[in-house]
Design an enzyme around this catalytic site. Structure first.
Site, PDB file in Angstrom:
ATOM      1  N   CYS A  17       0.852  -1.184   0.000  1.00 24.07           N
ATOM      2  CA  CYS A  17       0.000   0.000   0.000  1.00 24.07           C
ATOM      3  C   CYS A  17       0.893   1.239   0.000  1.00 24.07           C
ATOM      4  O   CYS A  17       1.865   1.277   0.765  1.00 24.07           O
ATOM      5  CB  CYS A  17      -0.879  -0.022   1.252  1.00 24.07           C
ATOM      6  SG  CYS A  17      -1.987   1.378   1.375  1.00 24.07           S
TER       7      CYS A  17
ATOM      8  N   HIS B  80      -9.044  -3.842  -2.352  1.00 20.43           N
ATOM      9  CA  HIS B  80      -8.081  -3.117  -1.515  1.00 20.43           C
ATOM     10  C   HIS B  80      -8.465  -1.630  -1.435  1.00 20.43           C
ATOM     11  O   HIS B  80      -8.492  -1.051  -0.349  1.00 20.43           O
ATOM     12  CB  HIS B  80      -6.676  -3.287  -2.106  1.00 20.43           C
ATOM     13  CG  HIS B  80      -5.593  -2.521  -1.394  1.00 20.43           C
ATOM     14  ND1 HIS B  80      -4.553  -3.136  -0.740  1.00 20.43           N
ATOM     15  CD2 HIS B  80      -5.386  -1.188  -1.240  1.00 20.43           C
ATOM     16  CE1 HIS B  80      -3.771  -2.206  -0.201  1.00 20.43           C
ATOM     17  NE2 HIS B  80      -4.255  -1.004  -0.502  1.00 20.43           N
ATOM     18  N   GLU B  81      -8.769  -1.042  -2.581  1.00 19.32           N
ATOM     19  CA  GLU B  81      -9.086   0.397  -2.614  1.00 19.32           C
ATOM     20  C   GLU B  81     -10.440   0.675  -1.952  1.00 19.32           C
ATOM     21  O   GLU B  81     -10.601   1.670  -1.258  1.00 19.32           O
ATOM     22  CB  GLU B  81      -9.059   0.929  -4.050  1.00 19.32           C
ATOM     23  CG  GLU B  81      -7.725   0.780  -4.774  1.00 19.32           C
ATOM     24  CD  GLU B  81      -6.526   1.298  -4.000  1.00 19.32           C
ATOM     25  OE1 GLU B  81      -6.672   2.212  -3.169  1.00 19.32           O
ATOM     26  OE2 GLU B  81      -5.428   0.747  -4.200  1.00 19.32           O
TER      27      GLU B  81
ATOM     28  N   HIS C 183     -10.190   1.119   1.696  1.00 21.99           N
ATOM     29  CA  HIS C 183      -9.713   2.441   2.134  1.00 21.99           C
ATOM     30  C   HIS C 183     -10.888   3.392   2.401  1.00 21.99           C
ATOM     31  O   HIS C 183     -10.802   4.250   3.269  1.00 21.99           O
ATOM     32  CB  HIS C 183      -8.816   3.076   1.057  1.00 21.99           C
ATOM     33  CG  HIS C 183      -7.382   2.648   1.130  1.00 21.99           C
ATOM     34  ND1 HIS C 183      -6.597   2.856   2.243  1.00 21.99           N
ATOM     35  CD2 HIS C 183      -6.581   2.037   0.222  1.00 21.99           C
ATOM     36  CE1 HIS C 183      -5.371   2.391   2.005  1.00 21.99           C
ATOM     37  NE2 HIS C 183      -5.336   1.876   0.793  1.00 21.99           N
TER      38      HIS C 183
END
Ligand SMILES: [Zn+2]
Length: 168
Positions: A93, A135-136, A139
């Site tokens: 990341c 993954h994004e 966030h």
């Protein structure tokens, strides 16, 4: 306006839940442009708005369907509708530079999002495109990839990054 720059763990902005993008106006477009620059400068494959200090639900990724990966995809108010088939791969990341670990994700996802023109899209992603999307998306909910590790590995990971980043 907040200064747009890459935020590094343990910056609190990375832990906040982001809110929906209400309209795709000039400030959103310039945010996306800036994110693209920051992602490319740091050789990233995805970047979410909270990583540059903005808690809005949007992220960009490389386009993995494209051979040279030059294209950038933009996802506004993204969601996952369906997911299937567990897969484990090494993740990193830009907000936790230099640290990597193996994370379980879904290999196949069916998603919906708003595109740059404001159109509602739904699409299926597989493999790398699917993993980066998950993954994004995390966030936007204040979740960092090591949060997804099993307890013991997670504790070790955070001890390491706390030592490196919190002492600075
Ligand atoms: Zn990340």
């Amino acid at each position: 306006m907040t200064k747009i720059s890459l935020k590094i763990y343990p910056d609190r902005v990375l832990r906040k839940k982001s809110t929906n993008v209400e309209s795709i106006n000039d400030s959103i477009l310039s945010l996306i442009h800036k994110m693209e620059e920051i992602m490319n400068q740091n050789k990233g494959i995805g970047l979410a708005a909270p990583q540059v200090g903005i808690n809005q639900r949007l992220f960009i990724t490389k386009d993995f369907s494209n051979d040279n990966n030059d294209n950038i995809l933009v996802f506004i108010n993204p969601e996952i509708i369906e997911e299937d088939k567990e897969v484990e791969s090494k993740e990193g990341c830009l907000s936790i530079p230099g640290h990597y670990d193996y994370i379980k994700r879904k290999n196949n996802i069916f998603v919906s999002y708003t595109d740059l023109e404001g159109a509602e899209k739904s699409e299926e992603f597989n493999d790398m495109q699917s993993i980066v999307y998950q993954h994004e998306l995390d966030h936007l909910d204040g979740i960092l990839f090591p949060d997804r590790l099993p307890k013991i590995r997670k504790d070790i990971f955070f001890k390491k990054i706390d030592k490196e980043f919190k002492s600075k």
